[in-house]
Design an enzyme around this catalytic site. Structure first.
Site, PDB file in Angstrom:
ATOM      1  N   ARG A   1       0.847  -1.192   0.000  1.00  0.00           N
ATOM      2  CA  ARG A   1       0.000   0.000   0.000  1.00  0.00           C
ATOM      3  C   ARG A   1       0.883   1.244   0.000  1.00  0.00           C
ATOM      4  NH1 ARG A   1      -2.771   2.972   4.921  1.00  0.00           N
ATOM      5  NH2 ARG A   1      -3.785   4.596   3.709  1.00  0.00           N
TER       6      ARG A   1
ATOM      7  N   GLU B   1      -7.277   8.328   6.740  1.00  0.00           N
ATOM      8  CA  GLU B   1      -7.566   8.944   8.036  1.00  0.00           C
ATOM      9  C   GLU B   1      -8.111  10.371   7.921  1.00  0.00           C
ATOM     10  OE1 GLU B   1      -4.269   8.443  10.705  1.00  0.00           O
ATOM     11  OE2 GLU B   1      -4.385   6.266  10.626  1.00  0.00           O
TER      12      GLU B   1
ATOM     13  N   ASN C   1      -7.159   1.414  10.149  1.00  0.00           N
ATOM     14  CA  ASN C   1      -5.833   1.702  10.702  1.00  0.00           C
ATOM     15  C   ASN C   1      -5.960   1.589  12.210  1.00  0.00           C
ATOM     16  OD1 ASN C   1      -5.319   2.376   8.069  1.00  0.00           O
ATOM     17  ND2 ASN C   1      -4.712   4.484   8.464  1.00  0.00           N
TER      18      ASN C   1
ATOM     19  N   TYR D   1      -3.991   1.203  15.954  1.00  0.00           N
ATOM     20  CA  TYR D   1      -2.750   1.266  16.741  1.00  0.00           C
ATOM     21  C   TYR D   1      -2.967   1.041  18.229  1.00  0.00           C
ATOM     22  CZ  TYR D   1      -0.472   2.903  12.544  1.00  0.00           C
ATOM     23  OH  TYR D   1       0.028   2.965  11.281  1.00  0.00           O
TER      24      TYR D   1
HETATM   25  C1  FCB Z   1      -1.138   6.943  10.895  1.00  0.00           C
HETATM   26  C2  FCB Z   1      -0.766   7.505   9.546  1.00  0.00           C
HETATM   27  C3  FCB Z   1       0.561   6.988   9.031  1.00  0.00           C
HETATM   28  C4  FCB Z   1       1.585   6.847  10.119  1.00  0.00           C
HETATM   29  C5  FCB Z   1       1.033   6.090  11.292  1.00  0.00           C
HETATM   30  C6  FCB Z   1       2.001   5.886  12.425  1.00  0.00           C
HETATM   31  O1  FCB Z   1      -1.974   7.850  11.551  1.00  0.00           O
HETATM   32  O2  FCB Z   1      -1.750   7.213   8.601  1.00  0.00           O
HETATM   33  O3  FCB Z   1       0.973   7.840   7.995  1.00  0.00           O
HETATM   34  O4  FCB Z   1       2.093   8.068  10.451  1.00  0.00           O
HETATM   35  O5  FCB Z   1      -0.098   6.748  11.791  1.00  0.00           O
END
Ligand code: FCB
Length: 441
Positions: free
Chosen positions: A76, A165, A290, A292
């Protein structure tokens, strides 16, 4: 472990143009808002910019060889809009678009499926001068640019992402000013939300009319948990959940902004939007997730924004200060399945920053291996429980420019020595290659 990932599951890695390419103005490209922002003192740690980054603009062949070494099935990446259209609109800059054509051809030759993000935050600066995402004309600008990309790459690229995002663009770019364009204006931030939704929808329509393949959006999601069982904390968590997780997905699936956001910010939402947002209920093909971390929230009347503050947990954290919370991935995936009628999903980003060191030619990063393994297992569990998950892009292929943190955070499966541009596959990269080869965690 079981290995419930379906046949053809797309194991991959992700990057974004401004974070890795370097040479931002090469071959008559126009400046982006991130070029301008990073060159303004005080915005990025240590004054870092994307001028060189990973020099991927010139080293892309070497980088495809690395992807091959890792055995990636998919990659990607994003297209820098101002390379293709230096002024944001008008005539296509051949040299700019050729870069991406060659990259795509190189990936296909290597047997790697490209997943192309049209917008990963580097808006042409010329368009920011006309208001950027806060100006409704952006809907037309973005659609024009997207059409050019479909025309030129649509025969070879099957997987497309409109926006990366959009919440971050609006919140960090227009409300808090931590990201480009560095604005602090809540009205502008909501306009950026609304126009991104409308722009996404127009682009999906254009794609459906001409394109083959799948198109979706990549949203940053994470559970918002209350710090206690009190009503006040529960409501604080709900407000954050609505603002972060549902601000884009509710409109896209239900044609409505989430109620807690309307309750809180109704004064900032112009009349007519309610009607317009009904139209964004569009048939995109997948949701890109996405993931985290999660947040744990307590009610806090002192906080002017959402009357909430996040409470740090006694748990491992990454170098970003983000709690390691793998269960949150399962929670988010099953939440999407239940709330939005089981759409197709790709994990478009997941990964962790740790302070990696190159020693004797090696980079040992057991914490990243552990982070990824635990998250893969959660994804596996979700697949077993009926989540229609088709692929998993680790963030990131290689260490890169981490926005306002500059080069101080390392997310890569591959280490980049910025003084020489030497790449070294980390232990996590080798481990990931084994997982891909076996096809199970
Ligand atoms: C996300 C972003 C990506 C990267 C990660 C750690 O928010 O999409 O570009 O910075 O975090």
């Amino acid at each position: 472990m079981a290995g419930r990932f379906p046949e053809g599951f797309l194991w991959g890695a992700a990057t974004a143009s401004y974070q890795i390419e370097g040479s931002p103005l090469a071959d008559r490209a126009g400046p982006s808002i991130w070029h301008r922002f990073s060159h303004t003192p005080g915005n990025v740690q240590e004054g870092h910019t994307g001028d060189v980054a990973c020099d991927h603009y010139r080293r892309w062949r070497e980088d495809i060889a690395l992807m091959r070494e890792l055995g990636l099935k998919a990659y990607r990446f994003s297209v820098a809009w101002p390379r293709v259209l230096p002024e944001g609109t008008g005539r296509v800059n051949e040299a700019g678009i050729m870069f991406y054509e060659r990259l795509v051809d190189g990936l296909l030759e290597a047997g790697i499926e490209p997943m192309v993000t049209l917008y990963h935050w580097d808006l042409p600066a010329a368009l920011q001068d006309r208001g950027g995402w806060a100006n409704s004309e952006v809907i037309g600008w973005f659609t024009g640019y997207a059409r050019s990309m479909f025309r030129r790459l649509g025969d070879r690229v099957r997987l497309w992402i409109t926006l990366n995002e959009p919440w971050v663009t609006a919140h960090l770019g227009y409300a808090t000013g931590v990201h480009a364009p560095g604005m602090r204006d809540i009205f502008a931030a909501f306009r950026a939300v609304h126009h991104q939704l409308l722009a996404h929808t127009e682009v999906v329509k254009a794609f459906k009319a001409e394109g083959k393949g799948e198109i979706g959006i990549a949203v940053n999601l994470g559970p918002q948990h209350p710090a206690s069982s009190s009503d006040a904390d529960r409501e604080a968590a709900e407000r954050w959940d609505a603002y972060l997780n549902r601000l884009f997905l509710d409109p896209l699936f239900f044609g409505k902004y989430p109620e807690p956001v309307v309750d809180r910010f109704g004064w900032a939402l112009p009349e007519g939007w309610e009607r317009e947002v009904e139209k964004v209920k569009e048939s995109m093909d997948f949701v890109g997730v996405n993931y985290y971390t999660r947040s744990v929230l307590a009610h806090d009347p002192e906080d002017p924004f959402l009357s909430a503050r996040s409470v740090r947990q006694d748990a491992p954290h990454t170098d970003m200060g983000w709690e390691v919370y793998p269960e949150g991935l399962y929670e988010i995936l099953t939440w999407i399945r239940d709330r939005y009628w089981g759409p197709r999903i790709y994990i478009t980003e997941n990964g962790a920053a740790f302070p990696d060191k190159l020693e004797n030619g090696r980079v040992e990063d057991p914490k990243r291996v552990d982070y990824l393994r635990k998250h893969f297992l959660q994804a596996d569990q979700a697949v077993g429980d009926g989540v229609d998950l088709r692929g998993y892009m680790v963030w990131s292929l290689m260490d890169n420019f981490e926005w306002a943190f500059g080069y101080t955070k390392r997310f890569g499966l591959v280490y980049v020595d910025y003084s020489t541009q030497r790449r070294v596959v980390k232990e996590s990269g080798r481990w990931y290659a084994c997982i891909i080869e076996k096809g199970e965690v």
